[in-house]
Design a protein around this motif. Structure first.
Motif, PDB file in Angstrom:
ATOM      1  N   SER A  46       0.853  -1.170   0.000  1.00  0.00           N
ATOM      2  CA  SER A  46       0.000   0.000   0.000  1.00  0.00           C
ATOM      3  C   SER A  46       0.895   1.227   0.000  1.00  0.00           C
ATOM      4  CB  SER A  46      -0.880  -0.015   1.256  1.00  0.00           C
ATOM      5  OG  SER A  46      -1.383   1.269   1.498  1.00  0.00           O
ATOM      6  N   GLN A  47       0.610   2.181  -0.907  1.00  0.00           N
ATOM      7  CA  GLN A  47       1.443   3.380  -0.970  1.00  0.00           C
ATOM      8  C   GLN A  47       1.374   4.160   0.341  1.00  0.00           C
ATOM      9  OE1 GLN A  47       0.840   5.767  -4.447  1.00  0.00           O
ATOM     10  NE2 GLN A  47       0.874   4.031  -5.851  1.00  0.00           N
ATOM     11  N   ASP A  48       0.210   4.129   1.000  1.00  0.00           N
ATOM     12  CA  ASP A  48       0.092   4.818   2.286  1.00  0.00           C
ATOM     13  C   ASP A  48       1.053   4.217   3.312  1.00  0.00           C
ATOM     14  OD1 ASP A  48      -1.847   6.500   1.310  1.00  0.00           O
ATOM     15  OD2 ASP A  48      -3.520   5.250   1.976  1.00  0.00           O
ATOM     16  N   ASP A  49       1.121   2.884   3.373  1.00  0.00           N
ATOM     17  CA  ASP A  49       2.009   2.232   4.326  1.00  0.00           C
ATOM     18  C   ASP A  49       3.471   2.528   4.003  1.00  0.00           C
ATOM     19  OD1 ASP A  49       0.040   1.109   5.872  1.00  0.00           O
ATOM     20  OD2 ASP A  49      -0.144  -0.650   4.610  1.00  0.00           O
ATOM     21  N   TYR A  50       3.769   2.495   2.710  1.00  0.00           N
ATOM     22  CA  TYR A  50       5.133   2.749   2.242  1.00  0.00           C
ATOM     23  C   TYR A  50       5.613   4.124   2.718  1.00  0.00           C
ATOM     24  CZ  TYR A  50       8.760   3.433  -1.428  1.00  0.00           C
ATOM     25  OH  TYR A  50       9.902   3.685  -2.123  1.00  0.00           O
ATOM     26  N   HIS A  51       4.828   5.131   2.410  1.00  0.00           N
ATOM     27  CA  HIS A  51       5.234   6.494   2.762  1.00  0.00           C
ATOM     28  C   HIS A  51       5.092   6.767   4.249  1.00  0.00           C
ATOM     29  CE1 HIS A  51       6.081   7.909  -1.263  1.00  0.00           C
ATOM     30  NE2 HIS A  51       4.929   7.432  -1.697  1.00  0.00           N
ATOM     31  N   ALA A  52       4.071   6.169   4.877  1.00  0.00           N
ATOM     32  CA  ALA A  52       3.871   6.386   6.308  1.00  0.00           C
ATOM     33  C   ALA A  52       5.049   5.842   7.110  1.00  0.00           C
ATOM     34  CB  ALA A  52       2.573   5.725   6.758  1.00  0.00           C
ATOM     35  N   THR A  53       5.584   4.701   6.686  1.00  0.00           N
ATOM     36  CA  THR A  53       6.738   4.116   7.378  1.00  0.00           C
ATOM     37  C   THR A  53       7.952   5.022   7.246  1.00  0.00           C
ATOM     38  OG1 THR A  53       5.913   1.874   6.983  1.00  0.00           O
ATOM     39  CG2 THR A  53       8.240   2.095   7.552  1.00  0.00           C
ATOM     40  N   LEU A  54       8.190   5.501   6.020  1.00  0.00           N
ATOM     41  CA  LEU A  54       9.317   6.419   5.806  1.00  0.00           C
ATOM     42  C   LEU A  54       9.162   7.686   6.639  1.00  0.00           C
ATOM     43  CD1 LEU A  54       9.914   6.299   1.940  1.00  0.00           C
ATOM     44  CD2 LEU A  54      11.318   5.290   3.727  1.00  0.00           C
ATOM     45  N   GLY A 100       7.017  -0.972  16.986  1.00  0.00           N
ATOM     46  CA  GLY A 100       7.669  -0.253  15.884  1.00  0.00           C
ATOM     47  C   GLY A 100       7.042   1.100  15.646  1.00  0.00           C
ATOM     48  N   THR A 101       6.526   1.315  14.424  1.00  0.00           N
ATOM     49  CA  THR A 101       5.905   2.594  14.080  1.00  0.00           C
ATOM     50  C   THR A 101       4.430   2.636  14.471  1.00  0.00           C
ATOM     51  OG1 THR A 101       5.380   1.811  11.848  1.00  0.00           O
ATOM     52  CG2 THR A 101       7.495   2.962  12.144  1.00  0.00           C
ATOM     53  N   GLY A 102       3.907   1.540  14.990  1.00  0.00           N
ATOM     54  CA  GLY A 102       2.522   1.519  15.457  1.00  0.00           C
ATOM     55  C   GLY A 102       1.507   1.096  14.418  1.00  0.00           C
ATOM     56  N   VAL A 128       5.349   5.903  19.137  1.00  0.00           N
ATOM     57  CA  VAL A 128       4.026   5.289  19.325  1.00  0.00           C
ATOM     58  C   VAL A 128       3.211   6.080  20.336  1.00  0.00           C
ATOM     59  CG1 VAL A 128       2.812   3.211  20.113  1.00  0.00           C
ATOM     60  CG2 VAL A 128       4.816   2.996  18.639  1.00  0.00           C
ATOM     61  N   ARG A 129       3.854   6.543  21.406  1.00  0.00           N
ATOM     62  CA  ARG A 129       3.135   7.366  22.397  1.00  0.00           C
ATOM     63  C   ARG A 129       2.581   8.631  21.733  1.00  0.00           C
ATOM     64  NH1 ARG A 129       7.739   6.419  25.915  1.00  0.00           N
ATOM     65  NH2 ARG A 129       7.237   4.779  27.453  1.00  0.00           N
ATOM     66  N   GLU A 130       3.415   9.276  20.921  1.00  0.00           N
ATOM     67  CA  GLU A 130       2.993  10.510  20.268  1.00  0.00           C
ATOM     68  C   GLU A 130       1.882  10.246  19.252  1.00  0.00           C
ATOM     69  OE1 GLU A 130       6.556  12.075  18.576  1.00  0.00           O
ATOM     70  OE2 GLU A 130       7.562  12.254  20.524  1.00  0.00           O
ATOM     71  N   ARG A 131       1.986   9.136  18.547  1.00  0.00           N
ATOM     72  CA  ARG A 131       1.001   8.846  17.501  1.00  0.00           C
ATOM     73  C   ARG A 131      -0.384   8.632  18.091  1.00  0.00           C
ATOM     74  NH1 ARG A 131       1.186   4.039  12.854  1.00  0.00           N
ATOM     75  NH2 ARG A 131      -0.940   4.416  12.088  1.00  0.00           N
ATOM     76  N   PHE A 132      -0.443   7.993  19.259  1.00  0.00           N
ATOM     77  CA  PHE A 132      -1.743   7.659  19.852  1.00  0.00           C
ATOM     78  C   PHE A 132      -1.986   8.427  21.149  1.00  0.00           C
ATOM     79  CE2 PHE A 132      -0.220   3.894  17.512  1.00  0.00           C
ATOM     80  CZ  PHE A 132      -1.247   3.788  16.565  1.00  0.00           C
ATOM     81  N   THR A 133      -1.530   9.652  21.180  1.00  0.00           N
ATOM     82  CA  THR A 133      -1.641  10.456  22.399  1.00  0.00           C
ATOM     83  C   THR A 133      -3.080  10.723  22.807  1.00  0.00           C
ATOM     84  OG1 THR A 133      -0.860  12.477  23.465  1.00  0.00           O
ATOM     85  CG2 THR A 133      -1.551  12.660  21.165  1.00  0.00           C
ATOM     86  N   ASP A 134      -4.023  10.622  21.856  1.00  0.00           N
ATOM     87  CA  ASP A 134      -5.415  10.950  22.147  1.00  0.00           C
ATOM     88  C   ASP A 134      -6.225   9.774  22.683  1.00  0.00           C
ATOM     89  OD1 ASP A 134      -5.047  13.572  21.318  1.00  0.00           O
ATOM     90  OD2 ASP A 134      -5.599  13.132  19.235  1.00  0.00           O
ATOM     91  N   THR A 135      -5.629   8.596  22.789  1.00  0.00           N
ATOM     92  CA  THR A 135      -6.379   7.441  23.287  1.00  0.00           C
ATOM     93  C   THR A 135      -5.936   7.058  24.692  1.00  0.00           C
ATOM     94  OG1 THR A 135      -6.989   5.126  22.879  1.00  0.00           O
ATOM     95  CG2 THR A 135      -4.750   5.788  22.276  1.00  0.00           C
ATOM     96  N   ASP A 136      -6.884   6.585  25.481  1.00  0.00           N
ATOM     97  CA  ASP A 136      -6.549   6.084  26.810  1.00  0.00           C
ATOM     98  C   ASP A 136      -6.615   4.556  26.836  1.00  0.00           C
ATOM     99  OD1 ASP A 136      -9.254   5.790  26.521  1.00  0.00           O
ATOM    100  OD2 ASP A 136      -9.812   6.789  28.389  1.00  0.00           O
ATOM    101  N   HIS A 137      -6.601   3.946  25.656  1.00  0.00           N
ATOM    102  CA  HIS A 137      -6.645   2.486  25.542  1.00  0.00           C
ATOM    103  C   HIS A 137      -5.277   1.899  25.176  1.00  0.00           C
ATOM    104  CE1 HIS A 137     -10.964   2.141  26.044  1.00  0.00           C
ATOM    105  NE2 HIS A 137     -11.105   3.178  25.239  1.00  0.00           N
TER     106      HIS A 137
END
Length: 336
Positions: A46-54, A100-102, A128-137
């Motif tokens: 998936s191009q989204d996954d490709y670029h998101a990982t980079l 990893g990148t979450g 990962v903490r920064e990416r999901f900072t809005d969740t308490d799960h």
């Protein structure tokens, strides 16, 4: 900064004027590896996954570290199938090792899970903490899983979960783990049937096949096979080609499910510690007969007699014995 990692990856093919939607089948029923060819997921990035990982790695100025066995998943459909294999329900407590990148973390949270993620790399833990900072799960621990005491972290999560859903007594493990710690992870997790109902791991394909293969009289039969079957019922689910990872490893991967046994369902041995001590000793001498490799436990004559008592030849070798054979042999030796 995007040029930092871009040269490591092959170019993304240009999109055609006609867009084809590729669907990925759900994991098939367990593959009997001795008689059937394992299901292989079609490799598509998936191009989204490709670029998101980079973008994620570049945001921390990171490149994958070989010492940590870091290979990032580029195909979100594999993560979705990994989560689907665990049959995650809303409110399930999930342990993820090496987020990893979450990318898998994201799928688990979307499925309604509460996730305990353990990441050794401090940069990835922060990401990962920064990416999901809005969740308490989500709770992220920056620790080495092989040295981490997870029970104090899991028990409160399970208690909260039981208050909402009495059916969810146990947590699950769903992880794309570094290949270089797979055996250590398996040894740590499988005896934890008191808190985990199942363990779903993405492993090196060769390792996955070896762990679930129970055929006898081969040099591949080792103490780890006895260990795995003592504590769990393993199932090979599906194969994942190496081209789904960045950086691309030298081997393919596969998903394995370990249905963990409760202590009351373990094979009946008087002492688990002495049982595995005997099993490990039996395999210490490659191709040695048991009457020689177990001489430090009792005499050769006594071992031969014990083997005959359980209906096996006096010349038996360890790779010729099933888990049940080892259990019966241990119990006879302990009584004598």
């Amino acid at each position: 900064m995007s040029s930092l990692l871009l040269h490591h990856l092959p170019p993304i093919p240009p999109s055609s004027t006609t867009t084809t939607t590729r669907s990925y089948p759900k994991p098939s029923p367990v593959v009997q590896v001795s008689t059937r060819t394992p299901l292989c997921i079609t490799c598509a990035r998936s191009q989204d996954d490709y670029h998101a990982t980079l973008e994620a790695l570049n945001s921390k100025g990171r490149t994958p570290r070989k010492s940590l066995g870091q290979h990032y998943m580029l195909n979100s459909s594999v993560n979705e199938q990994l989560a689907a294999t665990a049959t995650i329900k809303d409110g399930d407590v999930i342990l993820e090792i090496g987020p990893g990148t979450g990318s898998l973390t994201n799928v688990l949270l979307d499925a309604g899970a509460t996730v305990l993620a353990i990441e050794k790399d401090p940069h990835m833990a922060a990401l990962v903490r920064e990416r999901f900072t809005d969740t308490d799960h989500l709770k992220v621990l920056q620790e080495d899983f092989t040295k981490c005491h997870i029970r104090p972290h899991l028990f409160p999560m399970l208690e909260n979960n039981k208050a909402m859903n009495e059916e969810s007594r146990y947590a699950k493990v769903v992880s794309n783990i570094p290949f270089n710690i797979s055996k250590d992870v398996v040894k740590l997790l499988l005896p934890m049937g008191d808190i985990f109902s199942e363990v779903v791991l993405l492993l090196q394909d060769e390792t996955a096949l070896r762990l679930v293969e129970s055929s006898l009289r081969t040099h591949e039969h080792r103490p780890i096979n006895i260990f795995v079957n003592f504590y769990s019922d393993p199932e090979y689910k599906f194969k994942v080609p190496r081209t789904n990872f960045f950086p691309q490893p030298n081997v393919d991967a596969a998903v394995v499910v370990f249905k963990l046994k409760q202590a009351v369902d373990y094979p009946p041995v008087s002492s688990i510690k002495s049982f595995f001590s005997m099993v490990n000793s039996a395999f210490n001498g490659k191709r040695k007969m048991l009457r020689r490799s177990l001489q430090h436990i009792c005499t050769s004559i006594e071992i031969e007699e014990a083997l005959r008592n359980i209906g096996l030849p006096a010349t038996s070798r360890p790779e010729e014995l099933t888990l049940d054979d080892f259990v019966r042999l241990h119990n006879v030796i302990v009584k004598s």
